[in-house]
Design an enzyme around this catalytic site. Structure first.
Site, short mmCIF file in Angstrom:
data_model
loop_
_atom_site.label_atom_id
_atom_site.label_comp_id
_atom_site.label_asym_id
_atom_site.label_seq_id
_atom_site.Cartn_x
_atom_site.Cartn_y
_atom_site.Cartn_z
N GLU A 60 -16.41 6.44 -2.63
CA GLU A 60 -15.58 6.69 -1.45
C GLU A 60 -14.57 7.81 -1.69
O GLU A 60 -14.09 7.99 -2.81
CB GLU A 60 -14.78 5.44 -1.08
CG GLU A 60 -15.58 4.25 -0.69
CD GLU A 60 -14.72 3.02 -0.48
OE1 GLU A 60 -15.28 1.94 -0.31
OE2 GLU A 60 -13.48 3.13 -0.51
N CYS A 95 -14.75 0.00 -11.11
CA CYS A 95 -13.51 0.01 -11.90
C CYS A 95 -13.42 -1.25 -12.76
O CYS A 95 -13.73 -2.35 -12.29
CB CYS A 95 -12.30 0.07 -10.96
SG CYS A 95 -10.71 0.19 -11.81
N GLU A 100 -9.97 4.32 -12.90
CA GLU A 100 -8.73 4.65 -13.61
C GLU A 100 -8.88 6.06 -14.18
O GLU A 100 -9.67 6.28 -15.10
CB GLU A 100 -8.48 3.63 -14.71
CG GLU A 100 -7.48 4.04 -15.78
CD GLU A 100 -6.13 4.47 -15.24
OE1 GLU A 100 -5.69 5.59 -15.61
OE2 GLU A 100 -5.52 3.72 -14.45
N SER A 113 -2.85 9.36 -10.68
CA SER A 113 -2.24 8.03 -10.73
C SER A 113 -2.92 7.18 -11.80
O SER A 113 -4.14 7.14 -11.89
CB SER A 113 -2.38 7.35 -9.37
OG SER A 113 -1.92 6.03 -9.40
N SER A 171 0.96 3.26 -11.01
CA SER A 171 0.69 2.09 -10.17
C SER A 171 1.41 0.90 -10.82
O SER A 171 0.87 0.23 -11.69
CB SER A 171 -0.81 1.83 -10.08
OG SER A 171 -1.45 2.89 -9.38
N ASN A 215 -3.25 -3.11 2.35
CA ASN A 215 -4.43 -3.23 3.22
C ASN A 215 -5.20 -4.47 2.79
O ASN A 215 -5.75 -4.51 1.69
CB ASN A 215 -5.31 -1.98 3.11
CG ASN A 215 -4.69 -0.77 3.79
OD1 ASN A 215 -4.29 -0.84 4.95
ND2 ASN A 215 -4.60 0.33 3.07
N CYS A 252 -9.02 0.74 -0.78
CA CYS A 252 -9.86 1.50 -1.70
C CYS A 252 -10.98 0.61 -2.26
O CYS A 252 -10.72 -0.44 -2.81
CB CYS A 252 -8.99 2.04 -2.83
SG CYS A 252 -9.89 3.06 -3.98
#
Length: 350
Positions: free
Chosen positions: A90, A110, A161, A192, A215, A291, A334
């Site tokens: 995405e 991830c 990551e 990030s 984060s 979200n 995400c």
């Protein structure tokens, strides 16, 4: 076959010289790739036929296939792309007052396992190449060229990551930042990390102008370890030490990303602990409405509580912002769109 987008400008120059071509051909190729945005080596008409044949024989070119595109009422555009090996990833384009920002994915899946995150619903399969990250930006840019939109900012905050795929991410950043590439300014690019300390030290020593965001999402070890397993390997004291080192090497402001989870990290105690954590740093805290992800069971802090939290931090001289929600009417979280796609794909094969 390798992708032509895997090469930084310097790497492309070296490749061409080693194979008997001219250094200046790199400038021509970069112009065709990133300024004219062609999808075929044969369109590179100022290259010799010999060089075009070499490129055709050895490298892939072209935009990623769009499997699905969701467009929100707030103009957020969420893309599900297919890679050459069939993997799906995405990317998201978000519109702000300051420009249009793309959120880039760095891994297929991830392994960080953050409890609130949809990215972790599907475990890491592999790292993305630098070219696959470049193609995300380029493919989105090609799509929005028709609307006169220019991708002006990049955040490497999508699935994965970034510091777990350090070399490829840095190579990607060099290409999109290069004057002859997509020419996106270094200060418009943010990477990030959820707190891979070794990566932060390494990034500090690069002394680039790219922005660093952490984060954070919890202000104490007990809470952070319960929602972010990375904290068990790199607790807050180690993380803060690495950030102090980063700040000593770079005259750059940090960002702390802080997703607001109702009844979890939005308490008065958490606010006070967050104030203490920020004191040693030139830092900006981004308060992010959550979200909702059905599988994870967390709920976003309501707007009234979020504004109260913002006010409390501001009263303690913590620079912060309450980020507006993007894509709330689509699969905004995400990893959510990819997860849904994979489940539908599995059902078709049952």
């Amino acid at each position: 076959m390798s992708s032509i987008y895997d090469f930084s400008y310097q790497q492309l120059e070296d490749l061409l010289v080693v194979n008997g071509f001219k250094k200046y051909n790199a400038k021509q190729i970069f112009s065709w790739l990133y300024r004219k945005r062609v999808d075929s080596f044969d369109q590179m008409t100022d290259l010799s036929s010999k060089l075009r044949q070499y490129l055709n024989d050895n490298y892939q070119i072209g935009a990623l296939q769009i499997l699905k595109l969701q467009v929100s009422k707030d103009s957020t555009r969420k893309y599900l792309f297919s890679l050459s090996d069939g993997s799906a990833i995405e990317s998201v384009l978000m519109h702000y007052d300051y420009g249009d920002c793309i959120c880039v994915t760095s891994q297929v899946g991830c392994n960080m396992g953050c409890k609130f995150c949809a990215s972790g619903l599907l475990k890491k399969q592999r790292d993305l190449t630098s070219g696959e990250m470049v193609q995300q930006v380029l493919s989105v840019q090609k799509d929005v060229d028709q609307y006169g939109i220019r991708v002006s900012h990049i955040v490497v905050m999508g699935t994965g990551e970034p510091f777990d795929n350090y070399d490829n991410v840095m190579n990607f950043l060099r290409t999109v930042n290069h004057d002859l590439g997509l020419a996106i300014g270094a200060r418009h690019i943010t990477i990030s990390t959820c707190g891979l300390v070794k990566g932060i030290y390494r990034f500090a020593d690069e002394q680039t102008q790219f922005n660093l965001a952490i984060s954070l999402h919890a202000p104490n070890d007990t809470l952070r370890s319960s929602i972010m397993p990375v904290n068990k390997a790199y607790p807050l004291e180690q993380l803060m030490d690495s950030l102090k080192y980063y700040c000593s090497k770079n005259n750059r402001r940090l960002s702390f990303e802080y997703i607001l989870l109702n009844g979890v990290n939005d308490t008065d105690q958490c606010v006070q602990q967050l104030v203490e954590l920020t004191k040693p740093f030139d830092v900006y805290v981004n308060l992010i409405p959550y979200n909702n992800v059905d599988e994870n069971g967390f709920v976003s802090t309501d707007y009234k509580t979020a504004m109260a939290l913002y006010s409390k931090l501001s009263s303690k001289n913590v620079r912060c912002t309450l980020r507006q929600k993007h894509g709330d009417d689509i699969d905004a979280a995400c990893g959510q769109l990819r997860s849904k796609y994979q489940k539908e794909k599995e059902k078709q094969h049952e």
